[in-house]
Motif scaffolding. Structure first.
Motif, PDB file in Angstrom:
ATOM      1  N   THR A   1       0.867  -1.163   0.000  1.00  0.00           N
ATOM      2  CA  THR A   1       0.000   0.000   0.000  1.00  0.00           C
ATOM      3  C   THR A   1       0.910   1.220   0.000  1.00  0.00           C
ATOM      4  OG1 THR A   1      -0.017  -0.111   2.367  1.00  0.00           O
ATOM      5  CG2 THR A   1      -1.843  -1.143   1.239  1.00  0.00           C
ATOM      6  N   PRO A   2       0.386   2.371  -0.401  1.00  0.00           N
ATOM      7  CA  PRO A   2       1.259   3.556  -0.456  1.00  0.00           C
ATOM      8  C   PRO A   2       1.942   3.841   0.871  1.00  0.00           C
ATOM      9  CG  PRO A   2      -0.857   4.000  -1.467  1.00  0.00           C
ATOM     10  CD  PRO A   2      -0.939   2.643  -0.885  1.00  0.00           C
ATOM     11  N   LEU A   3       1.382   3.311   1.942  1.00  0.00           N
ATOM     12  CA  LEU A   3       1.927   3.588   3.268  1.00  0.00           C
ATOM     13  C   LEU A   3       3.384   3.164   3.367  1.00  0.00           C
ATOM     14  CD1 LEU A   3       0.648   4.530   5.993  1.00  0.00           C
ATOM     15  CD2 LEU A   3       0.856   2.156   6.653  1.00  0.00           C
ATOM     16  N   HIS A   4       3.695   2.024   2.744  1.00  0.00           N
ATOM     17  CA  HIS A   4       5.003   1.446   3.024  1.00  0.00           C
ATOM     18  C   HIS A   4       6.047   1.722   1.965  1.00  0.00           C
ATOM     19  CE1 HIS A   4       3.161  -0.444   6.345  1.00  0.00           C
ATOM     20  NE2 HIS A   4       2.298  -1.060   5.575  1.00  0.00           N
ATOM     21  N   ASN A   5       5.625   2.042   0.739  1.00  0.00           N
ATOM     22  CA  ASN A   5       6.651   2.122  -0.284  1.00  0.00           C
ATOM     23  C   ASN A   5       7.092   3.543  -0.531  1.00  0.00           C
ATOM     24  OD1 ASN A   5       4.516   3.109  -1.597  1.00  0.00           O
ATOM     25  ND2 ASN A   5       4.536   1.651  -3.292  1.00  0.00           N
ATOM     26  N   GLY A   6       6.802   4.430   0.364  1.00  0.00           N
ATOM     27  CA  GLY A   6       7.185   5.813   0.169  1.00  0.00           C
ATOM     28  C   GLY A   6       8.687   5.980  -0.050  1.00  0.00           C
ATOM     29  N   ASP A   7       9.482   5.175   0.608  1.00  0.00           N
ATOM     30  CA  ASP A   7      10.924   5.358   0.507  1.00  0.00           C
ATOM     31  C   ASP A   7      11.518   4.675  -0.711  1.00  0.00           C
ATOM     32  OD1 ASP A   7      10.740   6.699   2.842  1.00  0.00           O
ATOM     33  OD2 ASP A   7      11.078   4.914   4.061  1.00  0.00           O
ATOM     34  N   THR A   8      10.847   3.629  -1.203  1.00  0.00           N
ATOM     35  CA  THR A   8      11.472   2.816  -2.229  1.00  0.00           C
ATOM     36  C   THR A   8      11.098   3.250  -3.639  1.00  0.00           C
ATOM     37  OG1 THR A   8       9.652   1.291  -2.110  1.00  0.00           O
ATOM     38  CG2 THR A   8      11.531   0.812  -0.722  1.00  0.00           C
TER      39      THR A   8
ATOM     40  N   PHE B   1     -14.196  -1.309   6.970  1.00  0.00           N
ATOM     41  CA  PHE B   1     -14.343  -1.072   5.538  1.00  0.00           C
ATOM     42  C   PHE B   1     -13.000  -1.047   4.815  1.00  0.00           C
ATOM     43  CE2 PHE B   1     -14.556   2.046   2.052  1.00  0.00           C
ATOM     44  CZ  PHE B   1     -15.394   1.330   1.212  1.00  0.00           C
ATOM     45  N   SER B   2     -11.980  -0.489   5.454  1.00  0.00           N
ATOM     46  CA  SER B   2     -10.703  -0.361   4.745  1.00  0.00           C
ATOM     47  C   SER B   2     -10.115  -1.741   4.463  1.00  0.00           C
ATOM     48  CB  SER B   2      -9.722   0.467   5.559  1.00  0.00           C
ATOM     49  OG  SER B   2      -9.322  -0.233   6.698  1.00  0.00           O
ATOM     50  N   TYR B   3     -10.322  -2.688   5.375  1.00  0.00           N
ATOM     51  CA  TYR B   3      -9.847  -4.052   5.148  1.00  0.00           C
ATOM     52  C   TYR B   3     -10.603  -4.672   3.982  1.00  0.00           C
ATOM     53  CZ  TYR B   3      -8.809  -8.934   6.099  1.00  0.00           C
ATOM     54  OH  TYR B   3      -8.404 -10.231   5.984  1.00  0.00           O
ATOM     55  N   PHE B   4     -11.915  -4.456   3.960  1.00  0.00           N
ATOM     56  CA  PHE B   4     -12.730  -4.970   2.860  1.00  0.00           C
ATOM     57  C   PHE B   4     -12.239  -4.396   1.536  1.00  0.00           C
ATOM     58  CE2 PHE B   4     -16.364  -4.259   0.046  1.00  0.00           C
ATOM     59  CZ  PHE B   4     -16.793  -5.558  -0.117  1.00  0.00           C
ATOM     60  N   PHE B   5     -11.958  -3.092   1.538  1.00  0.00           N
ATOM     61  CA  PHE B   5     -11.487  -2.444   0.313  1.00  0.00           C
ATOM     62  C   PHE B   5     -10.156  -3.029  -0.123  1.00  0.00           C
ATOM     63  CE2 PHE B   5      -9.245   0.924  -1.901  1.00  0.00           C
ATOM     64  CZ  PHE B   5     -10.185   1.326  -2.822  1.00  0.00           C
ATOM     65  N   ASP B   6      -9.235  -3.172   0.819  1.00  0.00           N
ATOM     66  CA  ASP B   6      -7.914  -3.693   0.463  1.00  0.00           C
ATOM     67  C   ASP B   6      -7.987  -5.127  -0.030  1.00  0.00           C
ATOM     68  OD1 ASP B   6      -6.692  -1.370   1.046  1.00  0.00           O
ATOM     69  OD2 ASP B   6      -6.095  -1.923   3.076  1.00  0.00           O
ATOM     70  N   GLU B   7      -8.873  -5.908   0.566  1.00  0.00           N
ATOM     71  CA  GLU B   7      -8.919  -7.322   0.215  1.00  0.00           C
ATOM     72  C   GLU B   7      -9.653  -7.566  -1.092  1.00  0.00           C
ATOM     73  OE1 GLU B   7      -7.796 -10.394   1.873  1.00  0.00           O
ATOM     74  OE2 GLU B   7      -6.432  -8.742   2.366  1.00  0.00           O
ATOM     75  N   HIS B   8     -10.767  -6.886  -1.290  1.00  0.00           N
ATOM     76  CA  HIS B   8     -11.654  -7.280  -2.379  1.00  0.00           C
ATOM     77  C   HIS B   8     -11.704  -6.292  -3.532  1.00  0.00           C
ATOM     78  CE1 HIS B   8     -13.024 -10.586   0.010  1.00  0.00           C
ATOM     79  NE2 HIS B   8     -13.230  -9.768   1.012  1.00  0.00           N
ATOM     80  N   LEU B   9     -11.423  -5.032  -3.277  1.00  0.00           N
ATOM     81  CA  LEU B   9     -11.593  -4.058  -4.356  1.00  0.00           C
ATOM     82  C   LEU B   9     -10.274  -3.553  -4.900  1.00  0.00           C
ATOM     83  CD1 LEU B   9     -14.444  -1.911  -2.819  1.00  0.00           C
ATOM     84  CD2 LEU B   9     -14.645  -3.763  -4.442  1.00  0.00           C
ATOM     85  N   ARG B  10      -9.209  -3.748  -4.152  1.00  0.00           N
ATOM     86  CA  ARG B  10      -7.992  -3.044  -4.496  1.00  0.00           C
ATOM     87  C   ARG B  10      -7.181  -3.751  -5.586  1.00  0.00           C
ATOM     88  NH1 ARG B  10      -5.333   0.649  -0.080  1.00  0.00           N
ATOM     89  NH2 ARG B  10      -4.685   2.232  -1.549  1.00  0.00           N
ATOM     90  N   LYS B  11      -7.489  -5.033  -5.849  1.00  0.00           N
ATOM     91  CA  LYS B  11      -6.624  -5.782  -6.766  1.00  0.00           C
ATOM     92  C   LYS B  11      -7.399  -6.300  -7.955  1.00  0.00           C
ATOM     93  CE  LYS B  11      -4.011  -7.209  -2.792  1.00  0.00           C
ATOM     94  NZ  LYS B  11      -4.028  -8.212  -1.724  1.00  0.00           N
ATOM     95  N   PRO B  12      -8.026  -5.421  -8.710  1.00  0.00           N
ATOM     96  CA  PRO B  12      -8.711  -5.918  -9.903  1.00  0.00           C
ATOM     97  C   PRO B  12      -7.691  -6.281 -10.976  1.00  0.00           C
ATOM     98  CG  PRO B  12      -8.882  -3.558  -9.787  1.00  0.00           C
ATOM     99  CD  PRO B  12      -8.110  -3.978  -8.589  1.00  0.00           C
ATOM    100  N   LYS B  13      -8.113  -7.150 -11.908  1.00  0.00           N
ATOM    101  CA  LYS B  13      -7.204  -7.583 -12.981  1.00  0.00           C
ATOM    102  C   LYS B  13      -6.978  -6.452 -13.971  1.00  0.00           C
ATOM    103  CE  LYS B  13      -6.361 -11.810 -11.881  1.00  0.00           C
ATOM    104  NZ  LYS B  13      -7.353 -12.840 -11.836  1.00  0.00           N
TER     105      LYS B  13
ATOM    106  N   LEU C   1      -6.974   5.597   8.573  1.00  0.00           N
ATOM    107  CA  LEU C   1      -7.250   7.033   8.482  1.00  0.00           C
ATOM    108  C   LEU C   1      -8.378   7.339   7.497  1.00  0.00           C
ATOM    109  CD1 LEU C   1      -3.733   8.714   8.582  1.00  0.00           C
ATOM    110  CD2 LEU C   1      -5.331   8.451  10.437  1.00  0.00           C
ATOM    111  N   TRP C   2      -8.263   6.832   6.242  1.00  0.00           N
ATOM    112  CA  TRP C   2      -9.269   7.244   5.258  1.00  0.00           C
ATOM    113  C   TRP C   2     -10.571   6.479   5.421  1.00  0.00           C
ATOM    114  CZ3 TRP C   2     -11.015   3.330   2.246  1.00  0.00           C
ATOM    115  CH2 TRP C   2     -10.177   2.216   2.111  1.00  0.00           C
ATOM    116  N   GLY C   3     -10.519   5.295   6.046  1.00  0.00           N
ATOM    117  CA  GLY C   3     -11.716   4.469   6.149  1.00  0.00           C
ATOM    118  C   GLY C   3     -12.857   5.197   6.836  1.00  0.00           C
ATOM    119  N   GLY C   4     -12.531   5.792   7.994  1.00  0.00           N
ATOM    120  CA  GLY C   4     -13.565   6.512   8.730  1.00  0.00           C
ATOM    121  C   GLY C   4     -14.084   7.693   7.944  1.00  0.00           C
TER     122      GLY C   4
END
Lengths: 362, 366
Positions: free
Chosen positions: B20-27, B340-352, B293-296
């Motif tokens: 997620t953008p959270l972790h790859n900011g440095d790389t 909701f954010s978990y649902f989004f990350d799991e099911h909506l975030r990785k479309p083909k 943060l954004w989920g709420g």
């Protein structure tokens, strides 16, 4: 780490104090007076005596009656914290359920008694209402364990304390608004349970209901303490609160103990609500005040410490009554909560320390 | 462009879970992406998030929402959204529930209202001063709760809140007690539109501040402290600074929002400091998803709208909306703790589909 090491050193000090007690009585007494429980207990006794001399004995009476009620609610809260490790935010709602039950049971009884004043129900009616409030509290507790806490426990116990705490927050909102939806938001109160002329004790007139409320709470706390100390089941509950795995090894059925604990603790809260119906009419958010006060008691006396909770209940009651008397009504949230914050800051393990450790949170 | 070509569908299947953008900011290989995507990466938005913001800005002109009372709901929803971001900044990261959050908000509101009424200070400066004052309070809560963990720290902040509410009720000479203060409004118009844009800007600012802190090294330290404080100490993180900083910042945000609340509704009573207000924010933040943060912020809008619709259409059944939200909170806590954010990350975030993937995640560089 800072908090932990501090806590250990405090416990060590307490232990040292206990050893003194074994060796020499006199020295031990001085040691106890110097310890935190000694200072607070003797301090509150002195305070109570001075206030009584200064303003009259009604202060003492108020403290004893409020303290008796608080002791019921706070022992339930501390039991559930010690054994199940649930930081109950909905405990006041069981108080509300108890008072609601007592209202709906007692109103027909009192109508009947008004028509037939000589009936035996004039004496036993209130007792029936109070007993039923206790039972309804226990049933509500069992239902909430089955529907709310049980599923969460089966699902995961990671970060259990925080998650269960938030669950109880939801439960509290749910119960308050269910009450409002089904029974309406108006005050549902009664004028009296037993009625009759107030009794005079040391120049103060105390109504019979108040005396009975105190007797009931003292009786229940005593029975509860005896149950926890001397019966096999009570020992099993304490065993579970100390070490859940060890308790399982010696053949204690954890499921049953959990159910029993939650039923007991909610029953205590319910009976407090039922027996005080004549003072506090039932309405949706009535549980908040006993809840705050019970939390003050639990923080003051340390988590999971039952006898400490009884003593703490009277201290908080004294604090509340003194605040209302000398600072003014309405300040009874401000002053106690600031003092309890001081306790939290300077002695997070509570004044009496807590020997009982919680389970399910590793 | 090179980076994008390297992503074949097969590689994606086997690739380790895309950060997620959270972790790859440095790389990031910063030369490879265009300025627009870089800006998105830096600010913590995804393209779909940006679309959401634009929608939010356009919403007052889209037919059902251009009525004044719906606009008031929108303002309230945006307010709760911003509060839940600030709340999640503490509870989702350092894992301490600030149970007196509504009281801190009210404290900020009272600061600016009293300044505006007694000294005639303009609300814009007053709101900032309210934030500063609330930050001082947050500093105090953070410092005093240092020795406590988890539930004890929550209790301490709760008692802080209770004491504050009691003070606001009883200091009648200053706050007029339960009668409430009449506060000058932020804009001298009947229209709610300027208020709406103010709160949306505040919401965005809150989100940007929180994400920029969370995506720096400090965010890692917060997470470490929240997950296991002893382990965090062992790896050389000083929890004192981070915990106090976290409390201070989140309380400052609450103070500013409280100032907006006071100057929007024009009346301020101690009721807004009640624990039930905190519970409302808490429910939104948790249903939205802890630590996101954004989920709420996203969930607040439908949530508040459903609540308000239930309340206004079924007004003969008082409290039904609160029953719904309590049930939702309980169900989410038990059965779907990620929210909701978990649902989004799991099911909506990785479309083909590649375009959709870009929309959901922004440009990804491995």
């Amino acid at each position: 780490m800072m908090a932990m090491s501090e806590k250990f050193s405090l416990e060590f000090n307490l232990k040292a104090g206990e050893n003194n007690f074994m060796s020499k009585n006199n020295k031990a007494f001085v040691g106890w007076i110097k310890s935190a429980p000694g200072i607070t207990i003797s301090g509150s006794i002195i305070l109570a005596v001075f206030a009584t001399i200064y303003s009259g004995p009604y202060i003492l009476v108020n403290v004893i009656i409020t303290g008796g009620m608080l002791a019921l609610v706070a022992t339930g809260l501390t039991l559930i914290l010690g054994v199940l490790n649930i930081a109950m935010f909905a405990h006041g709602e069981y108080f509300m359920i108890g008072s609601l039950t007592a209202y709906y049971v007692f109103t027909p009884i009192s109508n009947y008694v008004n028509e037939n004043p000589d009936s035996i129900l004039a004496i036993t009616g209130p007792l029936i209402a109070i007993a039923l409030s206790m039972i309804s509290g226990a049933i509500a507790g069992v239902i909430s364990e089955k529907i709310v806490f049980g599923p969460l426990r089966r699902r995961s116990t990671d970060n259990w304390v925080m998650n269960s705490f938030l669950l109880t927050v939801g439960l509290s909102v749910l119960l308050i608004n269910l009450h409002q939806l089904i029974f309406g938001a108006d005050f549902k109160g009664i004028v009296r349970y037993w009625g009759g002329m107030p009794t005079e004790i040391a120049g103060v007139f105390i109504s019979r209901d108040r005396i009975m409320a105190f007797i009931i709470s003292a009786f229940i706390v005593l029975v509860f303490w005896l149950f926890m100390t001397y019966t096999r089941t009570g020992r099993a509950i304490r065993a579970v609160s100390q070490d859940v795995t060890g308790a399982q090894i010696v053949g204690i059925n954890i499921e049953n103990i959990v159910l029993l604990t939650i039923a007991l603790s909610c029953a205590l809260s319910g009976v407090a609500g039922g027996s005080l119906l004549f003072m506090y009419p039932s309405y949706p958010t009535m549980g908040l005040e006993p809840l705050y006060m019970a939390w003050f008691v639990v923080i003051l006396s340390g988590l999971g410490n039952i006898l400490g909770a009884v003593v703490g209940a009277f201290m908080v009651a004294l604090l509340k009554v003194m605040t209302v008397e000398y600072v003014g009504a309405g300040w009874d949230f401000v002053v106690p909560s600031i003092l309890i914050m001081m306790v939290l800051i300077f002695k997070p393990s509570g004044i009496f320390g807590s020997e009982v450790r919680g389970v399910l949170d590793k | 462009m090179r980076a994008k070509d390297e992503h074949s569908a097969g590689e994606y299947q086997n690739a380790p879970d895309v950060d997620t953008p959270l972790h790859n900011g440095d790389t990031l290989l910063q030369d490879d992406i265009n300025p627009f995507d870089m800006m998105l990466q830096k600010t913590g938005f995804t393209p779909v998030g940006l679309v959401g913001v634009i929608l939010l800005l356009a919403l007052p002109f889209i037919p059902p929402f251009n009525q004044e009372y719906l606009l008031r709901w929108l303002i309230y929803a945006a307010f709760i959204a911003a509060m839940s971001v600030g709340f999640d900044f503490t509870s989702g990261y350092i894992n301490i529930v600030n149970f007196g959050y509504a009281a801190v908000m009210g404290y900020g509101g009272y600061t600016t209202s009293i300044l505006a009424i007694n000294l005639g200070l303009t609300p814009w400066i007053g709101i900032l001063l309210g934030g500063v004052n609330a930050a001082v309070l947050g500093l105090a809560i953070g410092m005093t709760s240092l020795r406590l963990r988890g539930i004890f720290a929550a209790c301490l902040s709760w008692f802080f809140g209770l004491a504050l509410m009691g003070l606001a009720t009883k200091m009648v000479w200053l706050t007029r007690g339960p009668l409430g203060l009449r506060v000058p409004r932020l804009f001298e118009t009947e229209s709610n539109l300027p208020f709406y844009y103010t709160i949306v800007i505040l919401l965005l600012a809150t989100y940007l501040i929180c994400t920029s802190v969370v995506r720096s090294n400090m965010g890692l330290a917060f997470k470490a402290i929240g997950q296991n404080m002893d382990a965090a100490r062992t790896s050389g993180i000083n929890p004192v600074f981070y915990r106090v900083f976290n409390f201070t910042l989140s309380c400052a945000l609450a103070g500013v929002l409280g100032g907006f609340y006071a100057h929007f509704y024009g009346i301020l009573t101690p009721d807004i400091m009640q624990t039930s207000k905190t519970v409302e924010v808490l429910a939104v933040a948790y249903i939205g998803g802890r630590g996101s943060l954004w989920g709420g912020a996203v969930i607040a809008f439908p949530f508040i709208f459903i609540m308000e619709i239930v309340r206004s259409t079924l007004s003969n059944l008082p409290g039904l909306n609160l029953i719904i939200y309590a049930l939702l909170l309980i169900l989410v806590m038990i059965y779907y703790p990620g929210g909701f954010s978990y649902f989004f990350d799991e099911h909506l975030r990785k479309p083909k589909n590649r375009v959709l993937r870009y929309l959901m995640n922004g440009r990804q560089v491995n």
